[in-house]
Design a protein around this motif. Structure first.
Motif, mmCIF file in Angstrom:
data_model
loop_
_atom_site.group_PDB
_atom_site.id
_atom_site.type_symbol
_atom_site.label_atom_id
_atom_site.label_comp_id
_atom_site.label_asym_id
_atom_site.label_seq_id
_atom_site.Cartn_x
_atom_site.Cartn_y
_atom_site.Cartn_z
ATOM 1 N N SER A 14 -14.228 12.449 -4.532
ATOM 2 C CA SER A 14 -14.816 11.280 -3.876
ATOM 3 C C SER A 14 -14.581 10.038 -4.716
ATOM 4 C CB SER A 14 -16.318 11.487 -3.657
ATOM 5 O OG SER A 14 -16.979 11.715 -4.890
ATOM 6 N N GLY A 15 -14.466 8.900 -4.045
ATOM 7 C CA GLY A 15 -14.243 7.644 -4.746
ATOM 8 C C GLY A 15 -14.022 6.508 -3.764
ATOM 9 N N GLN A 16 -13.783 5.323 -4.297
ATOM 10 C CA GLN A 16 -13.532 4.144 -3.488
ATOM 11 C C GLN A 16 -12.153 3.576 -3.806
ATOM 12 O OE1 GLN A 16 -17.213 1.826 -4.479
ATOM 13 N NE2 GLN A 16 -17.371 1.631 -2.270
ATOM 14 N N THR A 17 -11.460 3.113 -2.770
ATOM 15 C CA THR A 17 -10.126 2.521 -2.937
ATOM 16 C C THR A 17 -10.110 1.140 -2.307
ATOM 17 O OG1 THR A 17 -9.147 4.736 -2.730
ATOM 18 C CG2 THR A 17 -7.658 2.853 -2.576
ATOM 19 N N LYS A 18 -9.521 0.182 -3.021
ATOM 20 C CA LYS A 18 -9.345 -1.174 -2.486
ATOM 21 C C LYS A 18 -7.922 -1.619 -2.777
ATOM 22 C CE LYS A 18 -11.196 -5.890 -2.612
ATOM 23 N NZ LYS A 18 -12.216 -6.796 -3.206
ATOM 24 N N LEU A 19 -7.256 -2.196 -1.765
ATOM 25 C CA LEU A 19 -5.876 -2.643 -1.900
ATOM 26 C C LEU A 19 -5.804 -4.164 -1.811
ATOM 27 C CD1 LEU A 19 -4.071 -0.047 0.413
ATOM 28 C CD2 LEU A 19 -4.513 0.108 -2.029
ATOM 29 N N LEU A 20 -5.018 -4.760 -2.705
ATOM 30 C CA LEU A 20 -4.782 -6.196 -2.709
ATOM 31 C C LEU A 20 -3.287 -6.448 -2.855
ATOM 32 C CD1 LEU A 20 -7.647 -7.310 -5.161
ATOM 33 C CD2 LEU A 20 -7.649 -7.546 -2.668
ATOM 34 N N THR A 21 -2.857 -7.648 -2.493
ATOM 35 C CA THR A 21 -1.461 -8.039 -2.644
ATOM 36 C C THR A 21 -1.320 -8.972 -3.841
ATOM 37 O OG1 THR A 21 -1.056 -7.826 -0.275
ATOM 38 C CG2 THR A 21 0.499 -9.166 -1.526
ATOM 39 N N LEU A 22 -0.287 -8.729 -4.659
ATOM 40 C CA LEU A 22 -0.027 -9.561 -5.835
ATOM 41 C C LEU A 22 1.234 -10.385 -5.616
ATOM 42 C CD1 LEU A 22 -0.708 -7.080 -8.789
ATOM 43 C CD2 LEU A 22 -2.228 -8.839 -7.884
ATOM 44 N N VAL A 150 -13.452 6.952 -9.115
ATOM 45 C CA VAL A 150 -13.589 8.397 -8.876
ATOM 46 C C VAL A 150 -14.957 8.817 -9.370
ATOM 47 C CG1 VAL A 150 -12.700 10.695 -9.387
ATOM 48 C CG2 VAL A 150 -11.108 8.798 -9.092
ATOM 49 N N SER A 151 -15.781 9.324 -8.474
ATOM 50 C CA SER A 151 -17.146 9.679 -8.847
ATOM 51 C C SER A 151 -17.337 11.173 -9.043
ATOM 52 C CB SER A 151 -18.119 9.173 -7.769
ATOM 53 O OG SER A 151 -17.758 9.657 -6.489
ATOM 54 N N SER A 152 -16.286 11.945 -8.886
ATOM 55 C CA SER A 152 -16.383 13.395 -9.029
ATOM 56 C C SER A 152 -15.808 13.856 -10.366
ATOM 57 C CB SER A 152 -15.631 14.102 -7.902
ATOM 58 O OG SER A 152 -16.083 13.678 -6.641
ATOM 59 N N PRO A 201 -8.969 10.325 -3.334
ATOM 60 C CA PRO A 201 -8.390 10.790 -4.600
ATOM 61 C C PRO A 201 -8.482 12.307 -4.686
ATOM 62 C CG PRO A 201 -10.500 9.682 -4.950
ATOM 63 C CD PRO A 201 -10.109 9.415 -3.544
ATOM 64 N N SER A 202 -7.459 12.920 -5.267
ATOM 65 C CA SER A 202 -7.367 14.382 -5.288
ATOM 66 C C SER A 202 -6.852 14.854 -6.636
ATOM 67 C CB SER A 202 -6.429 14.870 -4.176
ATOM 68 O OG SER A 202 -6.871 14.437 -2.903
ATOM 69 N N ALA A 203 -7.100 16.131 -6.927
ATOM 70 C CA ALA A 203 -6.584 16.761 -8.138
ATOM 71 C C ALA A 203 -5.692 17.922 -7.728
ATOM 72 C CB ALA A 203 -7.731 17.253 -9.019
ATOM 73 N N CYS A 204 -4.452 17.881 -8.181
ATOM 74 C CA CYS A 204 -3.467 18.902 -7.820
ATOM 75 C C CYS A 204 -3.059 19.684 -9.064
ATOM 76 C CB CYS A 204 -2.241 18.249 -7.193
ATOM 77 S SG CYS A 204 -0.909 19.405 -6.769
ATOM 78 N N MET A 205 -3.051 21.013 -8.961
ATOM 79 C CA MET A 205 -2.600 21.842 -10.073
ATOM 80 C C MET A 205 -1.077 21.938 -10.052
ATOM 81 S SD MET A 205 -3.744 25.697 -11.161
ATOM 82 C CE MET A 205 -2.931 26.516 -9.783
ATOM 83 N N LEU A 206 -0.451 21.682 -11.198
ATOM 84 C CA LEU A 206 0.999 21.796 -11.280
ATOM 85 C C LEU A 206 1.412 23.260 -11.183
ATOM 86 C CD1 LEU A 206 1.974 19.201 -14.040
ATOM 87 C CD2 LEU A 206 1.589 18.876 -11.590
ATOM 88 N N PRO A 207 2.635 23.534 -10.731
ATOM 89 C CA PRO A 207 3.093 24.923 -10.621
ATOM 90 C C PRO A 207 3.040 25.635 -11.971
ATOM 91 C CG PRO A 207 4.613 23.411 -9.525
ATOM 92 C CD PRO A 207 3.653 22.569 -10.282
#
Length: 309
Positions: A14-22, A150-152, A201-207
């Motif tokens: 869980s978390g928050q995402t914000k997008l801006l243009t630079l 990311v709050s988790s 947001p996610s956590a992925c285990m590498l092979p």
């Protein structure tokens, strides 16, 4: 980082995402150069563009890198480059949305019995986002700023390496580089301004067996002298380097139009994280920084000592 490593099952956080243009002034000189080369600008033309960049940078006292300069200096630098770009365009031949994971942090657990690792961002009342990531566009096009919290807590077990990432997509275009309406070169352009996040947001285990380049040793844990096999708890405080204005540019390897390409990004932590490790005695451990981006992985593990006859 090769994005194929993030194709496995992912744990959603869980978390928050914000997008801006630079604006284009956010683009470092080396990214400006490599992105134009990817887009099919020939070396002779590229040298002219870089000479224009350097002339303007020298006149303003700017380095042409990602630095704090006044708005007037920025205007001077890019006015010079805009003049060079007059009559030069990119004709879009095809476009496709490419999905990728924007890596934020890498967590590993030692490959020894009963070892575990966990990652938690430290929260404050005044800080809303934990990461600021910039996805750079091509040449003088705009970039995308991704702000993420990311709050988790996420965890890794024995021998696992997990990558915390934001699922993203970005338009990638097949283009023809034109000078006064005459085709001169062809290549691929990243439209970073239209990048978007497509999941939590996610956590992925590498092979299994996957490795990442290791940097300097962050910490030694010398537990080989204890043969009891007990598991002890250790905490490592991962802190942002306050002396770095921005980290080095990282490259994310992707594929589009049957070709390899790389997206250039900067990822910066706003403060610090707590990494908790459970380590089994009887081993010596080495904890290393990763070479690119943020994270810690385990190096050499000295096995328990055995007595000879």
């Amino acid at each position: 980082m090769n994005m194929d490593l993030l194709r496995g099952p992912a744990e959603q956080l869980s978390g928050q995402t914000k997008l801006l243009t630079l604006p284009p002034s956010s683009t470092p000189r080396d990214v400006f150069e490599s992105s134009l080369r990817d887009a099919g600008v020939p070396d002779t033309h590229l040298r002219e563009a870089l000479e224009a960049w350097d002339r303007a940078s020298a006149a303003t006292g700017s380095t042409g890198e990602y630095t704090r300069v006044s708005q007037m200096e920025i205007s001077d630098v890019f006015a010079e480059l805009r003049n060079w770009f007059q009559g030069r365009t990119f004709r879009v031949e095809d476009s496709v949305d490419v999905e990728f994971g924007l890596p934020l942090f890498i967590l590993g657990a030692p490959n020894a019995p009963d070892c575990k690792a966990s990652f938690t961002m430290k929260r404050t009342d005044t800080r809303k986002y934990d990461w600021y990531a910039v996805i750079f566009g091509t040449g003088l096009s705009k970039s995308r700023l991704v702000q993420q919290s990311v709050s988790s807590t996420f965890r890794a077990n024995t021998g696992e390496i997990k990558v915390l990432f934001i699922p993203m997509s970005v338009p990638v275009e097949k283009v023809t580089y034109m000078v006064n309406n005459v085709p001169v070169g062809d290549g691929i352009r990243v439209d970073a301004e239209r990048a978007k996040h497509i999941g939590e947001p996610s956590a992925c285990m590498l092979p299994p067996g996957a490795t990442l380049p290791m940097g300097d040793v962050a910490m030694h844990y010398r537990l080989s002298g204890d043969s009891s096999g007990a598991v002890s708890n250790h905490t490592y405080e991962y802190k942002k380097n306050l002396y770095d204005y921005l980290p080095d540019t990282a490259q994310l390897g992707l594929k589009a139009f049957d070709a390899d390409l790389s997206i250039k990004v900067n990822v910066d932590m706003t403060w610090e994280a707590s990494l908790d490790y459970e380590l089994r005695s009887g081993f010596d451990y080495e904890l290393h920084h990763v070479v690119e981006g943020h994270g810690l992985v385990w190096g050499a593990i000295t096995p328990p000592r055995t007595s000879g006859l």
